[in-house]
Design a protein around this motif. Structure first.
Motif, short mmCIF file in Angstrom:
data_model
loop_
_atom_site.label_atom_id
_atom_site.label_comp_id
_atom_site.label_asym_id
_atom_site.label_seq_id
_atom_site.Cartn_x
_atom_site.Cartn_y
_atom_site.Cartn_z
N LEU A 1 24.72 39.28 57.98
CA LEU A 1 25.31 40.57 58.37
C LEU A 1 25.14 41.63 57.29
CD1 LEU A 1 28.62 39.47 60.15
CD2 LEU A 1 26.45 40.16 61.19
N SER A 2 25.00 41.20 56.04
CA SER A 2 24.82 42.17 54.95
C SER A 2 23.52 42.95 55.12
CB SER A 2 24.85 41.48 53.59
OG SER A 2 23.76 40.58 53.45
N ASN A 3 22.54 42.35 55.81
CA ASN A 3 21.28 43.04 56.07
C ASN A 3 21.41 44.07 57.18
OD1 ASN A 3 19.78 41.51 54.16
ND2 ASN A 3 19.63 39.83 55.62
N GLU A 4 22.54 44.04 57.88
CA GLU A 4 22.78 44.97 58.99
C GLU A 4 23.84 46.01 58.61
OE1 GLU A 4 23.62 42.62 62.46
OE2 GLU A 4 22.03 41.18 61.98
N ASP A 5 24.02 46.21 57.32
CA ASP A 5 24.98 47.19 56.80
C ASP A 5 26.41 46.91 57.24
OD1 ASP A 5 23.19 48.63 55.28
OD2 ASP A 5 22.65 49.97 56.91
N VAL A 6 26.75 45.63 57.33
CA VAL A 6 28.14 45.22 57.59
C VAL A 6 28.77 44.83 56.26
CG1 VAL A 6 29.65 43.57 58.76
CG2 VAL A 6 27.63 44.47 59.94
N LEU A 7 29.89 45.44 55.95
CA LEU A 7 30.61 45.14 54.71
C LEU A 7 31.62 44.02 54.97
CD1 LEU A 7 31.39 45.77 51.75
CD2 LEU A 7 32.97 47.51 52.66
N ILE A 8 31.49 42.92 54.23
CA ILE A 8 32.40 41.79 54.38
C ILE A 8 33.34 41.76 53.18
CG2 ILE A 8 32.60 39.29 54.63
CD1 ILE A 8 29.76 39.35 55.84
N ILE A 9 34.64 41.74 53.48
CA ILE A 9 35.68 41.77 52.45
C ILE A 9 36.57 40.54 52.58
CG2 ILE A 9 37.68 43.03 51.53
CD1 ILE A 9 36.48 45.59 52.73
N GLY A 10 36.78 39.86 51.48
CA GLY A 10 37.83 38.86 51.39
C GLY A 10 39.04 39.53 50.74
N SER A 11 40.14 39.61 51.46
CA SER A 11 41.34 40.30 50.97
C SER A 11 42.39 39.28 50.56
CB SER A 11 41.90 41.22 52.06
OG SER A 11 43.13 41.77 51.67
N GLY A 12 42.68 39.23 49.26
CA GLY A 12 43.65 38.27 48.76
C GLY A 12 44.08 38.64 47.35
N VAL A 13 44.42 37.63 46.55
CA VAL A 13 44.81 37.83 45.15
C VAL A 13 44.50 36.53 44.41
CG1 VAL A 13 46.64 38.48 43.55
CG2 VAL A 13 46.74 39.30 45.90
N THR A 14 43.92 36.63 43.23
CA THR A 14 43.62 35.39 42.49
C THR A 14 44.89 34.78 41.89
OG1 THR A 14 43.03 36.73 40.55
CG2 THR A 14 41.23 35.96 41.96
N VAL A 15 45.66 35.57 41.16
CA VAL A 15 46.93 35.08 40.60
C VAL A 15 48.05 35.68 41.43
CG1 VAL A 15 48.39 34.93 38.56
CG2 VAL A 15 45.90 34.98 38.29
N HIS A 16 48.73 34.83 42.19
CA HIS A 16 49.69 35.31 43.19
C HIS A 16 50.87 34.34 43.23
CE1 HIS A 16 51.26 36.02 47.35
NE2 HIS A 16 50.96 37.27 47.05
N ASN A 17 51.79 34.51 42.29
CA ASN A 17 52.97 33.66 42.23
C ASN A 17 54.19 34.57 42.24
OD1 ASN A 17 55.04 31.86 41.70
ND2 ASN A 17 53.77 30.59 40.35
N LEU A 18 54.68 34.90 43.43
CA LEU A 18 55.77 35.87 43.56
C LEU A 18 57.10 35.31 43.08
CD1 LEU A 18 54.91 37.45 47.04
CD2 LEU A 18 54.16 38.14 44.75
N ARG A 19 57.17 34.00 42.89
CA ARG A 19 58.43 33.41 42.45
C ARG A 19 58.74 33.72 40.99
NH1 ARG A 19 56.38 28.86 45.49
NH2 ARG A 19 55.69 27.92 43.54
N ILE A 20 57.72 34.06 40.22
CA ILE A 20 57.95 34.25 38.79
C ILE A 20 57.51 35.63 38.31
CG2 ILE A 20 57.93 31.80 38.18
CD1 ILE A 20 55.04 32.08 37.35
N ILE A 21 57.37 36.60 39.22
CA ILE A 21 57.04 37.94 38.76
C ILE A 21 58.22 38.55 38.01
CG2 ILE A 21 55.34 38.39 40.56
CD1 ILE A 21 57.43 40.02 42.04
N ASN A 22 57.91 39.44 37.09
CA ASN A 22 58.93 40.12 36.30
C ASN A 22 58.83 41.61 36.61
OD1 ASN A 22 60.47 41.42 34.33
ND2 ASN A 22 60.00 39.89 32.77
N TRP A 23 59.84 42.15 37.29
CA TRP A 23 59.76 43.52 37.79
C TRP A 23 59.68 44.56 36.67
CZ3 TRP A 23 58.62 44.06 42.72
CH2 TRP A 23 58.94 43.02 43.59
N ASN A 24 60.04 44.17 35.45
CA ASN A 24 60.04 45.13 34.34
C ASN A 24 58.87 44.92 33.37
OD1 ASN A 24 62.57 46.36 35.12
ND2 ASN A 24 63.58 44.49 34.40
#
Length: 253
Positions: free
Chosen positions: A150-173
């Motif tokens: 599909l990249s040859n047909e000008d279709v943009l493929i996106i993987g939407s995520g996060v590599t480091v994603h641990n919401l239990r230990i985020i620090n808001w400050n």
């Protein structure tokens, strides 16, 4: 030829924010002008791969709570593409991968928050695809590889995520990243640049701090899918951190 991308969608607030990251997304959208967009989102989990198949305008899904009222007023009125969805289903079938079509689901925030910044006019057809978090990394990669043409047909493929994603230990400050989060991303970047798939497929055993960075893999597996789609040398195109442990690492393949 379009590259494939892994983009961090982080907090839904990025749709409202004016930051280095949102400027990066806007600039990236200006550089890449695809005929259509295919996006694998961490916020749509299905055991059988599922492809959105509508031609009409998507509903904007607000799959979060506790945010400012103005965030829930944003609409991203992109249209879908049944013909592209059916082609994707055929490509998967040719690769021995079963995929269903979905005719009702809207765009979740793993999709629309990024696209709202990249393509604010919402004038490019979008096909959204689910993820199965618990497939082995090699199978995730194979899902991406099945779509490579599909990249040859000008279709943009996106993987939407996060590599480091641990919401239990985020620090808001916290403004500086935790060293262990940086170490994990450093390892990933090194192995991706070397195209060391054997190590990447065993990240749970080999990567430093893998269990802290990826307590659950739904946000991580879009990286393997985007990698499988790619035809270019892997390249880091953005990197920053929020709240100590939330990575905004973005890759181009």
């Amino acid at each position: 030829m379009m590259p494939s991308l892994f983009l961090a969608h982080g907090s839904p607030m990025l749709a409202l924010e004016d930051t280095l990251y949102t400027h990066f997304l806007s600039d990236l959208g200006g550089k890449l002008q695809p005929k259509a967009i295919v996006i694998f989102t961490a916020h749509w989990e299905k055991e059988v791969l599922t492809v959105s198949a509508i031609d009409q305008t998507y509903e904007t899904i607000y799959d979060f709570y506790g945010f400012p009222p103005e965030l829930y007023e944003i609409k991203y009125p992109a249209k879908g593409s049944v013909s592209l969805a059916e082609k994707i289903q055929t490509l998967f079938a040719d690769a021995g991968i079963t995929a269903n079509l979905d005719t009702t689901r809207g765009l979740d925030h793993g999709s629309w928050t990024l696209l709202y910044k990249m393509y604010p006019q919402a004038n490019i057809p979008v096909v959204q695809i689910s993820v199965h978090p618990f497939l082995e990394p090699e199978k995730q990669y194979r899902i991406g590889k099945a779509m490579k043409e599909l990249s040859n047909e000008d279709v943009l493929i996106i993987g939407s995520g996060v590599t480091v994603h641990n919401l239990r230990i985020i620090n808001w400050n916290q403004t500086e990243p935790e060293p262990w989060a940086v170490q994990f991303d450093d390892w990933l970047i090194d192995k991706m640049e070397k195209q060391d798939l054997i190590s990447l497929f065993q990240y749970e055993k080999l990567a430093p701090n893998a269990s802290l960075a990826v307590p659950r893999p739904e946000h991580f597996v879009p990286l393997f899918i985007a990698m499988g789609c790619g035809s270019n040398q892997p390249k880091t195109i953005f990197r920053s951190y929020e709240l100590g442990t939330l990575s905004y690492l973005c890759m181009q393949f």
